[in-house]
Design an enzyme around this catalytic site. Sequence first.
Site, PDB file in Angstrom:
ATOM      1  N   GLU A 148       1.990  -5.873  11.021  1.00 54.39           N
ATOM      2  CA  GLU A 148       1.134  -4.567  10.321  1.00 54.39           C
ATOM      3  C   GLU A 148       1.266  -3.710  12.048  1.00 54.39           C
ATOM      4  OE1 GLU A 148      -1.539  -2.524   9.153  1.00 54.39           O
ATOM      5  OE2 GLU A 148      -1.327  -4.296   7.808  1.00 54.39           O
ATOM      6  N   TYR A 185      -8.476 -13.609   2.151  1.00 54.56           N
ATOM      7  CA  TYR A 185      -7.483 -12.062   1.481  1.00 54.56           C
ATOM      8  C   TYR A 185      -6.698 -12.305   0.280  1.00 54.56           C
ATOM      9  CZ  TYR A 185      -9.199 -10.380   6.358  1.00 54.56           C
ATOM     10  OH  TYR A 185      -9.343 -10.220   8.088  1.00 54.56           O
ATOM     11  N   THR A 208      -0.655 -10.111  -0.884  1.00 54.35           N
ATOM     12  CA  THR A 208       0.845 -10.217  -1.662  1.00 54.35           C
ATOM     13  C   THR A 208       1.624 -10.739  -1.091  1.00 54.35           C
ATOM     14  OG1 THR A 208       0.149  -7.656  -1.755  1.00 54.35           O
ATOM     15  CG2 THR A 208       2.484  -8.406  -2.509  1.00 54.35           C
ATOM     16  N   ARG A 209       1.298 -11.333   0.311  1.00 53.66           N
ATOM     17  CA  ARG A 209       2.587 -12.190   0.963  1.00 53.66           C
ATOM     18  C   ARG A 209       2.873 -13.792   0.843  1.00 53.66           C
ATOM     19  NH1 ARG A 209       0.107  -9.349   4.413  1.00 53.66           N
ATOM     20  NH2 ARG A 209      -1.193 -10.736   6.082  1.00 53.66           N
ATOM     21  N   HIS A 252       3.220  -3.746   7.148  1.00 53.42           N
ATOM     22  CA  HIS A 252       2.816  -2.284   6.791  1.00 53.42           C
ATOM     23  C   HIS A 252       2.256  -1.703   7.845  1.00 53.42           C
ATOM     24  CE1 HIS A 252       0.308  -4.101   3.187  1.00 53.42           C
ATOM     25  NE2 HIS A 252       0.987  -5.726   3.568  1.00 53.42           N
ATOM     26  N   HIS A 293       0.924  -1.197  -0.011  1.00 50.63           N
ATOM     27  CA  HIS A 293       0.140   0.172   0.415  1.00 50.63           C
ATOM     28  C   HIS A 293       1.068   1.108   0.060  1.00 50.63           C
ATOM     29  CE1 HIS A 293      -2.580  -2.723   2.079  1.00 50.63           C
ATOM     30  NE2 HIS A 293      -2.705  -3.080   1.065  1.00 50.63           N
ATOM     31  N   ASN A 316      -3.566  -5.748  -1.872  1.00 53.10           N
ATOM     32  CA  ASN A 316      -3.063  -6.920  -1.081  1.00 53.10           C
ATOM     33  C   ASN A 316      -4.270  -8.133  -1.017  1.00 53.10           C
ATOM     34  OD1 ASN A 316      -1.226  -8.371   0.883  1.00 53.10           O
ATOM     35  ND2 ASN A 316      -2.272  -7.184   2.030  1.00 53.10           N
ATOM     36  N   ARG A 317      -5.470  -8.010  -1.910  1.00 49.39           N
ATOM     37  CA  ARG A 317      -6.373  -9.029  -1.714  1.00 49.39           C
ATOM     38  C   ARG A 317      -6.481  -9.933  -3.424  1.00 49.39           C
ATOM     39  NH1 ARG A 317      -6.213  -7.106   2.110  1.00 49.39           N
ATOM     40  NH2 ARG A 317      -7.219  -6.231   3.554  1.00 49.39           N
TER      41      ARG A 317
END
Length: 319
Positions: A179, A165, A168-169, A117, A22, A71-72
């Site tokens: 986070e 979800y 990306t990872r 994040h 992001h 990320n989705r």
Amino acid sequence: MTSSSVVDKPPVRRVAIFGGTHGNELSGVFLVKHWQENGAEIQRTGMEVKPFLTNPRAVKKCTRYIDCDLNRVFDPDNLGRTVVEDIPYEVRRAQEINQIFGPKGSDDAYDLIFDLHNTTSNMGGTLILENSRDDFTIQMFHYIKNALAPEHCPVLLIEHPSLKYATTRSVAKHPVGVEVGPQPQGVVRADTLDKMRKIVKHGLDFVQLFNEGKEFPPCTIEVFKIMEKVDYPKNKNDEVIAIIHPKLQDQDWQPLNNGDPLFLTLDGEVIAYKGDCTVYPTFINEAAYYEKKQAFVKTVKMKLTAKHIRSSVLDQNAS
């Protein structure tokens, strides 16, 4: 003979650190750019560690994303989409990332990805776990939590039958979400960046110890398992009509019981929590989640135990 109680795991040789998934979450952006210029801090013997800026266009504009949330979109449908001119930028970018660090679910995929994040919520330095049966990652989280103690380092388990979800990872064999908050979007705070930096350091230290042959006996960690997303109260036009109650604001990871205040209307009406068990809200009032119709997520506390693990490399000096 090796003891049957010890689980041999392959060594972790290829590690990536993602920042800018992001583009307005700046701790990871700053760290990854720094490590691309001067990576001595993240290098460890016996493994490759690659810092990587995942969404450079969004980073340049300092916005969460260009067309859709990167990320989705790491699901089979998007990763397999035909590239045409009007394909969303993040879907095309996901396919590129999958080619470099995947393919997702394959033996060729990277062993480990740290995805960095920030959140506007008061979550502290949180580790995000995707798989409750991933002994290696649970052992790593146990190591990181102990290294950071007495500082609180909660673990959020996002494994859920219906909430998918496609992060990306998730390209890696062992995906790790980091986070850290609270930090406003488009802002970088030294204390938040330092907390993130320490988490990555301890994670890399764990991998090096594991690769060198250190055994990690069975361990148990407390996790917060995601149960449900809770939306804001809305009117018939789908507009938010109540805000997070002051007594809930900034109370991430704290117990929420039946009758506790959740929301407050602008007329002063308190909307209380109705539930028959204690839950632990997090991502409370996250700025990026207004568009996702999410005021907070409900979690429950549970324990996860990881098996006794060690690296399966017989000659530890071979690397």
